[in-house]
Motif scaffolding. Structure first.
Motif, PDB file in Angstrom:
ATOM      1  N   LEU A   4     -74.332  -8.827  -7.281  1.00 10.18           N
ATOM      2  CA  LEU A   4     -72.877  -8.897  -7.205  1.00 10.18           C
ATOM      3  C   LEU A   4     -72.440 -10.319  -7.513  1.00 10.18           C
ATOM      4  CD1 LEU A   4     -72.081  -6.838  -3.968  1.00 10.18           C
ATOM      5  CD2 LEU A   4     -71.602  -6.166  -6.328  1.00 10.18           C
ATOM      6  N   VAL A   5     -71.458 -10.474  -8.387  1.00  8.15           N
ATOM      7  CA  VAL A   5     -70.951 -11.786  -8.778  1.00  8.15           C
ATOM      8  C   VAL A   5     -69.455 -11.833  -8.488  1.00  8.15           C
ATOM      9  CG1 VAL A   5     -70.624 -13.412 -10.668  1.00  8.15           C
ATOM     10  CG2 VAL A   5     -72.690 -11.993 -10.589  1.00  8.15           C
ATOM     11  N   THR A   6     -69.023 -12.872  -7.780  1.00  6.25           N
ATOM     12  CA  THR A   6     -67.599 -13.044  -7.480  1.00  6.25           C
ATOM     13  C   THR A   6     -67.007 -14.082  -8.421  1.00  6.25           C
ATOM     14  OG1 THR A   6     -67.954 -12.539  -5.136  1.00  6.25           O
ATOM     15  CG2 THR A   6     -65.913 -13.684  -5.714  1.00  6.25           C
ATOM     16  N   ILE A   7     -65.920 -13.726  -9.096  1.00  3.59           N
ATOM     17  CA  ILE A   7     -65.243 -14.667  -9.986  1.00  3.59           C
ATOM     18  C   ILE A   7     -63.774 -14.754  -9.580  1.00  3.59           C
ATOM     19  CG2 ILE A   7     -66.804 -14.156 -11.904  1.00  3.59           C
ATOM     20  CD1 ILE A   7     -64.516 -12.542 -13.167  1.00  3.59           C
ATOM     21  N   GLN A   8     -63.113 -15.813 -10.022  1.00  4.20           N
ATOM     22  CA  GLN A   8     -61.681 -15.966  -9.807  1.00  4.20           C
ATOM     23  C   GLN A   8     -60.983 -16.090 -11.153  1.00  4.20           C
ATOM     24  OE1 GLN A   8     -61.610 -19.374  -6.956  1.00  4.20           O
ATOM     25  NE2 GLN A   8     -60.439 -17.986  -5.665  1.00  4.20           N
ATOM     26  N   LEU A   9     -59.807 -15.508 -11.252  1.00 10.05           N
ATOM     27  CA  LEU A   9     -59.012 -15.562 -12.473  1.00 10.05           C
ATOM     28  C   LEU A   9     -57.633 -16.111 -12.142  1.00 10.05           C
ATOM     29  CD1 LEU A   9     -59.828 -11.996 -13.881  1.00 10.05           C
ATOM     30  CD2 LEU A   9     -60.856 -14.159 -14.605  1.00 10.05           C
ATOM     31  N   LEU A  10     -57.127 -16.973 -12.987  1.00 14.82           N
ATOM     32  CA  LEU A  10     -55.754 -17.458 -12.870  1.00 14.82           C
ATOM     33  C   LEU A  10     -54.911 -16.648 -13.844  1.00 14.82           C
ATOM     34  CD1 LEU A  10     -53.708 -19.562 -11.782  1.00 14.82           C
ATOM     35  CD2 LEU A  10     -54.376 -21.035 -13.713  1.00 14.82           C
ATOM     36  N   VAL A  11     -53.915 -15.939 -13.333  1.00 11.63           N
ATOM     37  CA  VAL A  11     -53.113 -15.057 -14.186  1.00 11.63           C
ATOM     38  C   VAL A  11     -51.651 -15.477 -14.164  1.00 11.63           C
ATOM     39  CG1 VAL A  11     -54.684 -13.120 -13.839  1.00 11.63           C
ATOM     40  CG2 VAL A  11     -52.732 -13.395 -12.312  1.00 11.63           C
ATOM     41  N   SER A  12     -50.959 -15.190 -15.260  1.00 12.06           N
ATOM     42  CA  SER A  12     -49.541 -15.565 -15.375  1.00 12.06           C
ATOM     43  C   SER A  12     -48.658 -14.369 -15.043  1.00 12.06           C
ATOM     44  CB  SER A  12     -49.244 -16.064 -16.796  1.00 12.06           C
ATOM     45  OG  SER A  12     -49.570 -15.059 -17.742  1.00 12.06           O
ATOM     46  N   GLU A  13     -48.856 -13.821 -13.867  1.00 13.45           N
ATOM     47  CA  GLU A  13     -48.096 -12.652 -13.431  1.00 13.45           C
ATOM     48  C   GLU A  13     -47.920 -12.751 -11.925  1.00 13.45           C
ATOM     49  OE1 GLU A  13     -45.824  -9.942 -13.081  1.00 13.45           O
ATOM     50  OE2 GLU A  13     -46.628  -9.791 -15.121  1.00 13.45           O
ATOM     51  N   ASN A  14     -46.769 -12.319 -11.430  1.00 12.43           N
ATOM     52  CA  ASN A  14     -46.495 -12.418 -10.002  1.00 12.43           C
ATOM     53  C   ASN A  14     -46.539 -11.066  -9.304  1.00 12.43           C
ATOM     54  OD1 ASN A  14     -45.698 -14.029  -7.660  1.00 12.43           O
ATOM     55  ND2 ASN A  14     -43.756 -12.905  -7.767  1.00 12.43           N
ATOM     56  N   ASP A  15     -46.165 -10.002 -10.015  1.00 11.61           N
ATOM     57  CA  ASP A  15     -46.150  -8.672  -9.415  1.00 11.61           C
ATOM     58  C   ASP A  15     -47.584  -8.161  -9.249  1.00 11.61           C
ATOM     59  OD1 ASP A  15     -46.127  -5.523  -9.781  1.00 11.61           O
ATOM     60  OD2 ASP A  15     -44.165  -6.118  -8.985  1.00 11.61           O
ATOM     61  N   GLU A  16     -47.964  -7.847  -8.018  1.00  7.56           N
ATOM     62  CA  GLU A  16     -49.363  -7.518  -7.751  1.00  7.56           C
ATOM     63  C   GLU A  16     -49.785  -6.196  -8.378  1.00  7.56           C
ATOM     64  OE1 GLU A  16     -50.756  -8.146  -3.843  1.00  7.56           O
ATOM     65  OE2 GLU A  16     -50.135 -10.243  -3.826  1.00  7.56           O
ATOM     66  N   SER A  17     -48.897  -5.227  -8.469  1.00 11.29           N
ATOM     67  CA  SER A  17     -49.263  -3.963  -9.113  1.00 11.29           C
ATOM     68  C   SER A  17     -49.506  -4.172 -10.602  1.00 11.29           C
ATOM     69  CB  SER A  17     -48.174  -2.908  -8.885  1.00 11.29           C
ATOM     70  OG  SER A  17     -46.942  -3.324  -9.458  1.00 11.29           O
ATOM     71  N   ASP A  18     -48.703  -5.048 -11.229  1.00 15.11           N
ATOM     72  CA  ASP A  18     -48.915  -5.353 -12.649  1.00 15.11           C
ATOM     73  C   ASP A  18     -50.226  -6.112 -12.850  1.00 15.11           C
ATOM     74  OD1 ASP A  18     -46.564  -4.121 -13.323  1.00 15.11           O
ATOM     75  OD2 ASP A  18     -45.385  -5.969 -13.435  1.00 15.11           O
ATOM     76  N   ILE A  19     -50.565  -6.983 -11.884  1.00 14.85           N
ATOM     77  CA  ILE A  19     -51.831  -7.713 -11.978  1.00 14.85           C
ATOM     78  C   ILE A  19     -53.001  -6.738 -11.938  1.00 14.85           C
ATOM     79  CG2 ILE A  19     -53.360  -9.329 -10.764  1.00 14.85           C
ATOM     80  CD1 ILE A  19     -50.850 -10.814  -9.830  1.00 14.85           C
ATOM     81  N   ILE A  20     -52.966  -5.797 -11.005  1.00 15.08           N
ATOM     82  CA  ILE A  20     -54.059  -4.826 -10.875  1.00 15.08           C
ATOM     83  C   ILE A  20     -54.170  -3.966 -12.126  1.00 15.08           C
ATOM     84  CG2 ILE A  20     -54.835  -2.798  -9.589  1.00 15.08           C
ATOM     85  CD1 ILE A  20     -53.657  -4.106  -7.075  1.00 15.08           C
ATOM     86  N   ASP A  21     -53.029  -3.498 -12.623  1.00 16.06           N
ATOM     87  CA  ASP A  21     -53.054  -2.667 -13.834  1.00 16.06           C
ATOM     88  C   ASP A  21     -53.594  -3.455 -15.022  1.00 16.06           C
ATOM     89  OD1 ASP A  21     -52.019  -0.551 -12.428  1.00 16.06           O
ATOM     90  OD2 ASP A  21     -49.944  -0.876 -13.088  1.00 16.06           O
ATOM     91  N   GLY A  22     -53.148  -4.696 -15.164  1.00 15.46           N
ATOM     92  CA  GLY A  22     -53.593  -5.514 -16.284  1.00 15.46           C
ATOM     93  C   GLY A  22     -55.084  -5.810 -16.225  1.00 15.46           C
ATOM     94  N   LEU A  23     -55.593  -6.106 -15.029  1.00 16.36           N
ATOM     95  CA  LEU A  23     -57.022  -6.381 -14.889  1.00 16.36           C
ATOM     96  C   LEU A  23     -57.851  -5.126 -15.152  1.00 16.36           C
ATOM     97  CD1 LEU A  23     -57.098  -8.745 -11.767  1.00 16.36           C
ATOM     98  CD2 LEU A  23     -57.492  -9.357 -14.156  1.00 16.36           C
TER      99      LEU A  23
END
Length: 254
Positions: A4-23
């Motif tokens: 298992l590998v944990t990574i972090q991403l910096l995204v240019s979106e504030n709405d959390e549902s849009d973030i999940i859908d985009g990812l």
């Protein structure tokens, strides 16, 4: 062998549902079919998108807006610090992130000073890997910093910061940045914070003001043994020291 590998991403979106859908849309293109992806033969077998994204410090937001963001700066330092405010012990609010624990603690003290003790205050720390820790503020962490508290801290560290020549009339406080006279008000504040009586101990030609518990260190077992052999005491060492400390002059006469 799988890992298992944990990574972090910096995204240019504030709405959390849009973030999940985009990812989900992006990650499915590079994920193996066994993880609901479409990349046959991919070494990425599966993934999980966290249900909640973390805020970034204001400085990172500003650098993104101004176009001066430097690669990796959002992840520098690793940890993020938050203040959890439970209003009337019912509604929980998250304040932050703060760049360090000192800034977070200062915000907690400011909240306590403005709103009193009706709200519950807790610290929250999020590691670079997304591990969340929450805890109570302990002891006097929410008390305003003061000279008396700093002196108590120095006493606990074994420092002798209040002294005078035996022939002098005024004790002086030396915290490393110059001496200043010690007032009875300061002595009273120190005793109130430490819950100890301050006593005067002489060593050579110098007198020190110390908590009674620290004054015990001036009495050695050899001195007690000498007193016992000369039939000056029949007490054990601990009780003998307690009596000796009790006989010392008080820094604040009662």
């Amino acid at each position: 062998m799988a890992k298992l590998v944990t990574i972090q991403l910096l995204v240019s979106e504030n709405d959390e549902s849009d973030i999940i859908d985009g990812l989900n849309d992006a990650l499915r293109t590079i994920t193996h079919p066994m993880g609901s992806g479409c990349a046959e033969g991919s070494f990425i077998l599966d993934y999980a998108v966290p249900s909640r994204a973390l805020d970034v410090p204001a400085a990172i937001e500003d650098s993104i807006a101004s176009g001066t963001y430097a690669e990796g700066s959002a992840f520098a330092g690793g940890e993020q610090h938050y203040l959890l405010v439970v209003q009337q012990d019912v509604n929980a609010l998250r304040v932050g992130p703060f760049s360090n624990s000192d800034d977070r603690d200062a915000a907690a003290r400011a909240h306590r000073k403005e709103f009193g003790e009706d709200d519950g205050l807790y610290w929250m720390q999020v590691s670079a890997e997304g591990v969340v820790e929450v805890g109570d503020f302990g002891g006097d962490e929410l008390e305003e910093p003061s000279l008396a508290r700093e002196v108590v801290s120095r006493f606990h560290a074994g420092e002798r910061v209040i002294s005078r020549p035996a022939s002098a009339s005024c004790f002086m406080l030396d915290m490393g940045d110059g001496e200043q006279p010690v007032s009875m008000d300061l002595i009273a504040d120190i005793e109130g914070i430490s819950y100890e009586t301050l006593v005067i101990v002489q060593e050579g030609n110098t007198e020190f003001v110390l908590p009674a518990s620290k004054a015990r260190d001036f009495y050695k077992e050899a001195d007690w043994l000498h007193a016992a052999l000369n039939k000056e005491t029949r007490m054990g060492f601990f009780d003998w020291v307690s009596v000796k400390v009790g006989e010392l002059p008080k820094a604040r006469p009662t």
